[in-house]
Scaffold this active site. Structure first.
Site, PDB file in Angstrom:
ATOM      1  N   LYS A   1       8.547  68.131  12.339  1.00 44.07           N
ATOM      2  CA  LYS A   1       9.988  67.798  12.890  1.00 44.07           C
ATOM      3  C   LYS A   1       9.690  67.287  14.100  1.00 44.07           C
ATOM      4  O   LYS A   1       8.872  67.531  15.121  1.00 44.07           O
ATOM      5  CB  LYS A   1      10.842  69.049  13.064  1.00 44.07           C
ATOM      6  CG  LYS A   1      12.451  68.710  13.428  1.00 44.07           C
ATOM      7  CD  LYS A   1      13.071  70.094  13.455  1.00 44.07           C
ATOM      8  CE  LYS A   1      14.358  70.072  14.251  1.00 44.07           C
ATOM      9  NZ  LYS A   1      15.150  71.203  14.163  1.00 44.07           N
TER      10      LYS A   1
ATOM     11  N   GLU B   1       5.162  72.355   8.249  1.00 45.65           N
ATOM     12  CA  GLU B   1       6.362  71.658   8.495  1.00 45.65           C
ATOM     13  C   GLU B   1       6.662  70.833   9.691  1.00 45.65           C
ATOM     14  O   GLU B   1       6.659  71.297  10.721  1.00 45.65           O
ATOM     15  CB  GLU B   1       7.499  72.619   8.219  1.00 45.65           C
ATOM     16  CG  GLU B   1       8.958  71.855   8.157  1.00 45.65           C
ATOM     17  CD  GLU B   1      10.007  72.960   7.823  1.00 45.65           C
ATOM     18  OE1 GLU B   1       9.759  73.954   7.432  1.00 45.65           O
ATOM     19  OE2 GLU B   1      11.272  72.466   8.217  1.00 45.65           O
TER      20      GLU B   1
ATOM     21  N   ASP C   1      20.820  69.922   8.710  1.00 44.14           N
ATOM     22  CA  ASP C   1      20.678  70.692   7.874  1.00 44.14           C
ATOM     23  C   ASP C   1      21.827  70.745   6.737  1.00 44.14           C
ATOM     24  O   ASP C   1      22.088  72.083   6.357  1.00 44.14           O
ATOM     25  CB  ASP C   1      20.308  72.204   8.174  1.00 44.14           C
ATOM     26  CG  ASP C   1      19.135  71.955   8.850  1.00 44.14           C
ATOM     27  OD1 ASP C   1      18.662  73.038   9.799  1.00 44.14           O
ATOM     28  OD2 ASP C   1      18.093  71.312   8.638  1.00 44.14           O
TER      29      ASP C   1
ATOM     30  N   ASP D   1      11.369  71.220   1.643  1.00 41.94           N
ATOM     31  CA  ASP D   1      12.718  71.430   2.275  1.00 41.94           C
ATOM     32  C   ASP D   1      13.948  70.508   1.970  1.00 41.94           C
ATOM     33  O   ASP D   1      13.877  69.556   2.718  1.00 41.94           O
ATOM     34  CB  ASP D   1      12.838  71.834   3.806  1.00 41.94           C
ATOM     35  CG  ASP D   1      12.178  73.384   4.098  1.00 41.94           C
ATOM     36  OD1 ASP D   1      12.181  73.623   5.225  1.00 41.94           O
ATOM     37  OD2 ASP D   1      11.626  74.066   3.159  1.00 41.94           O
TER      38      ASP D   1
ATOM     39  N   GLU E   1      10.810  68.120   5.188  1.00 42.97           N
ATOM     40  CA  GLU E   1      12.134  68.541   5.235  1.00 42.97           C
ATOM     41  C   GLU E   1      12.893  67.294   5.243  1.00 42.97           C
ATOM     42  O   GLU E   1      12.603  66.295   6.324  1.00 42.97           O
ATOM     43  CB  GLU E   1      12.365  69.552   6.094  1.00 42.97           C
ATOM     44  CG  GLU E   1      13.906  69.685   6.089  1.00 42.97           C
ATOM     45  CD  GLU E   1      14.457  70.670   7.150  1.00 42.97           C
ATOM     46  OE1 GLU E   1      13.953  71.893   7.297  1.00 42.97           O
ATOM     47  OE2 GLU E   1      15.423  70.538   7.926  1.00 42.97           O
TER      48      GLU E   1
ATOM     49  N   HIS F   1      11.856  83.986   7.212  1.00 48.20           N
ATOM     50  CA  HIS F   1      11.138  84.678   8.271  1.00 48.20           C
ATOM     51  C   HIS F   1      10.962  85.911   8.431  1.00 48.20           C
ATOM     52  O   HIS F   1      11.824  86.676   8.165  1.00 48.20           O
ATOM     53  CB  HIS F   1      11.696  83.831   9.596  1.00 48.20           C
ATOM     54  CG  HIS F   1      12.163  82.472   9.444  1.00 48.20           C
ATOM     55  ND1 HIS F   1      13.257  82.045   9.044  1.00 48.20           N
ATOM     56  CD2 HIS F   1      11.478  81.627  10.104  1.00 48.20           C
ATOM     57  CE1 HIS F   1      13.229  80.878   9.336  1.00 48.20           C
ATOM     58  NE2 HIS F   1      12.165  80.249   9.761  1.00 48.20           N
TER      59      HIS F   1
ATOM     60  N   ASP G   1      16.713  74.316   2.463  1.00 47.48           N
ATOM     61  CA  ASP G   1      16.620  74.728   4.040  1.00 47.48           C
ATOM     62  C   ASP G   1      17.798  73.974   4.497  1.00 47.48           C
ATOM     63  O   ASP G   1      17.639  73.142   5.175  1.00 47.48           O
ATOM     64  CB  ASP G   1      15.561  74.286   4.540  1.00 47.48           C
ATOM     65  CG  ASP G   1      15.512  75.066   6.347  1.00 47.48           C
ATOM     66  OD1 ASP G   1      14.604  74.571   7.001  1.00 47.48           O
ATOM     67  OD2 ASP G   1      16.164  75.787   6.422  1.00 47.48           O
TER      68      ASP G   1
ATOM     69  N   HIS H   1      14.453  66.330   8.939  1.00 47.89           N
ATOM     70  CA  HIS H   1      13.369  65.941   9.945  1.00 47.89           C
ATOM     71  C   HIS H   1      12.808  64.775   9.819  1.00 47.89           C
ATOM     72  O   HIS H   1      12.561  63.880  10.774  1.00 47.89           O
ATOM     73  CB  HIS H   1      12.504  67.094   9.911  1.00 47.89           C
ATOM     74  CG  HIS H   1      12.753  68.480   9.898  1.00 47.89           C
ATOM     75  ND1 HIS H   1      11.897  69.684   9.897  1.00 47.89           N
ATOM     76  CD2 HIS H   1      14.085  68.976  10.348  1.00 47.89           C
ATOM     77  CE1 HIS H   1      12.584  70.728   9.970  1.00 47.89           C
ATOM     78  NE2 HIS H   1      13.804  70.346  10.392  1.00 47.89           N
TER      79      HIS H   1
ATOM     80  N   ASP I   1      19.422  67.990  14.222  1.00 50.60           N
ATOM     81  CA  ASP I   1      18.960  68.515  12.869  1.00 50.60           C
ATOM     82  C   ASP I   1      20.364  69.118  12.165  1.00 50.60           C
ATOM     83  O   ASP I   1      20.817  70.337  12.417  1.00 50.60           O
ATOM     84  CB  ASP I   1      18.178  69.668  13.067  1.00 50.60           C
ATOM     85  CG  ASP I   1      17.442  70.139  11.732  1.00 50.60           C
ATOM     86  OD1 ASP I   1      16.607  71.144  11.604  1.00 50.60           O
ATOM     87  OD2 ASP I   1      17.749  69.450  10.501  1.00 50.60           O
TER      88      ASP I   1
ATOM     89  N   ASP J   1      13.865  87.745   9.825  1.00 47.44           N
ATOM     90  CA  ASP J   1      15.249  87.662   9.050  1.00 47.44           C
ATOM     91  C   ASP J   1      15.357  88.795   8.151  1.00 47.44           C
ATOM     92  O   ASP J   1      16.224  89.308   8.003  1.00 47.44           O
ATOM     93  CB  ASP J   1      15.173  86.359   7.891  1.00 47.44           C
ATOM     94  CG  ASP J   1      14.991  85.102   8.538  1.00 47.44           C
ATOM     95  OD1 ASP J   1      15.255  84.639   9.650  1.00 47.44           O
ATOM     96  OD2 ASP J   1      14.234  84.257   7.828  1.00 47.44           O
TER      97      ASP J   1
ATOM     98  N   MET K   1       8.060  81.960  -0.849  1.00 49.87           N
ATOM     99  CA  MET K   1       7.725  81.537   0.499  1.00 49.87           C
ATOM    100  C   MET K   1       8.098  82.594   1.507  1.00 49.87           C
ATOM    101  O   MET K   1       9.275  82.926   1.526  1.00 49.87           O
ATOM    102  CB  MET K   1       8.223  80.214   0.511  1.00 49.87           C
ATOM    103  CG  MET K   1       7.908  79.356   1.908  1.00 49.87           C
ATOM    104  SD  MET K   1       8.860  79.783   3.374  1.00 49.87           S
ATOM    105  CE  MET K   1      10.028  78.709   3.119  1.00 49.87           C
TER     106      MET K   1
END
Ligand code: DIG
Ligand code: MN
Ligand code: MN
Length: 389
Positions: free
Chosen positions: A185, A183, A259, A247, A219, A56, A289, A222, A257, A59, A90
């Site tokens: 969710k 994406e 992950d 993802d 994902e 991102h 992810d 999700h 979530d 980040d 990406m």
């Protein structure tokens, strides 16, 4: 003993900075690991054998960084990429962490926020393009509601559509070789997030001005949160030519979530997903992810990253074994046998075909009496996964 599950660049395994860089903070606890810099994270990913790193905007570049700080950060990041050989397939925008986005970004009721979100995304697209990204992901984590008294979903959809149309035009205007991946969710952090599943996103993409530039980034966690079969969602996206990114992680059904590490929970679903991706020849990133358990230190974070890739490669080998297993393939041939007497129906409709079909006689009782060896087939699959075939 030779380890056949070592990741290689050809496997296109990628991680976001926010994944291996997760400090373990959660809604009920402070960070448990010290924060590593983007440069340190690139080197960690190189150490475990990743192909690429995603990010991102914030980040990499803090939201309040000065232009000079931004340039230095990007310079250092590029040097780490050059030293390690990692690439950036990406990039994406953080439109969910800052309080400005508390009621959404592109769908916010506040026109100032919507305009700021567009500006932030254009700058983040510039950064992603500068670092070589080919896919740009949009995860609308705050594009939703707690109460439907606050927003008309038609307005929300219109705002999101206008934002994506504007940004598609921006990418074309800049001449970037970028495509967008939306994406979905279903919820969290908002009580309901708009366009909650892959199917919903595919329907929405068809309403855009440049649908050819826009695909999906499904994902695992999700679709599982929505109680759906992830591989079916991926297959629909693939069939539509819209599987632009993916993802990978894992998730118990009916949970927040999580992950989790790829394959940590639903190994059978993970197997059918890997088999699908490998059978159709998916050439995109295998992006994890996900993040390590909050209980781990950075050695356990590396084990998490290695585990994601190893499990994918083990399941890839199992998929090849499935496709070569004589007993399994014989059962599949049996249950999918073509019926030559109905070959006249191939190639679509004609009045003649319809008349001929209407005049046919079917033995409905016999059709219902046919026994299907699906228990045998699934047991063979399970035994293959358990390593006894
Ligand atoms: C969460 O699943 C989202 C964000 O982490 C990011 O925007 C996207 C990229 O994979 N996934
Ligand atoms: Mn997730
Ligand atoms: Mn994701």
């Amino acid at each position: 003993m030779t380890d056949h599950y070592q990741p290689l660049p050809e496997h296109r395994f990628t991680f976001g900075l926010w994944t291996v860089g997760s400090t373990g903070r959660d809604p009920f606890g402070d960070p448990v690991r010290q924060k590593l810099s983007p440069v340190q994270l690139v080197h960690l990913l190189a150490e475990v054998g990743a192909y690429g790193v995603n990010f991102h905007d914030n980040d990499l570049v803090p939201i309040d960084a000065t232009p000079a700080e931004r340039d230095q950060i990007v310079k250092d990041f590029k040097q780490a990429l050059a030293e390690t050989g990692l690439v950036v397939p990406m990039a994406t925008t953080n439109l969910f962490f800052d309080p400005a986005f508390k009621d959404g970004a592109f769908t916010s009721n506040d026109a100032q926020v919507r305009a700021y979100a567009l500006q932030k995304t254009m700058r983040a697209i510039d950064l992603g393009a500068e670092l070589g990204a080919g896919v740009y992901v949009f995860w609308g984590g705050r594009e939703g509601t707690e109460s439907d008294a606050t927003k008309n979903p038609l307005d929300a959809g219109k705002r999101f559509r206008e934002a994506l149309n504007f940004l598609c035009e921006y990418v074309k205007d800049q001449g970037y070789a970028l495509k967008f991946a939306l994406e979905p969710k279903p919820n969290e952090p908002r009580s309901d997030i708009y366009l909650p599943t892959v199917g919903a996103m595919l329907g929405f993409i068809a309403t855009l001005d440049h649908p050819e530039m826009v695909g999906v980034n499904p994902e695992v966690a999700h679709e599982h949160m929505a109680g759906l079969n992830f591989m079916h969602a991926v297959a629909q996206a693939w069939d539509a030519g819209k599987l632009f990114h993916i993802d990978l992680n894992d998730q118990k059904f009916g949970r927040y979530d999580q992950d989790f590490r790829f394959g940590a929970e639903m190994i059978k679903q993970a197997f059918f997903l890997v088999r699908f991706l490998e059978d159709v020849g998916y050439q995109g990133s295998r992006h994890f992810d996900a993040h390590a358990y909050r209980t781990g230190d950075y050695e356990d974070v590396k084990a998490f990253a290695r585990g994601c890739m190893r499990t994918y490669l083990i399941l890839k080998e199992k998929a090849a074994r499935f496709n070569q297993d004589a007993e399994i393939q014989a059962l599949l041939a049996e249950v999918t046998a073509q019926d030559e007497s109905l070959s006249f129906l191939n190639g679509g409709y004609s009045r003649q075909k319809a008349d001929r079909l209407k005049d046919m006689t079917f033995d409905r009782v016999a059709l219902g009496a046919r026994g299907l060896p699906y228990e045998r087939l699934d047991q063979l699959t399970v035994e293959l996964l358990l390593g006894v075939r």
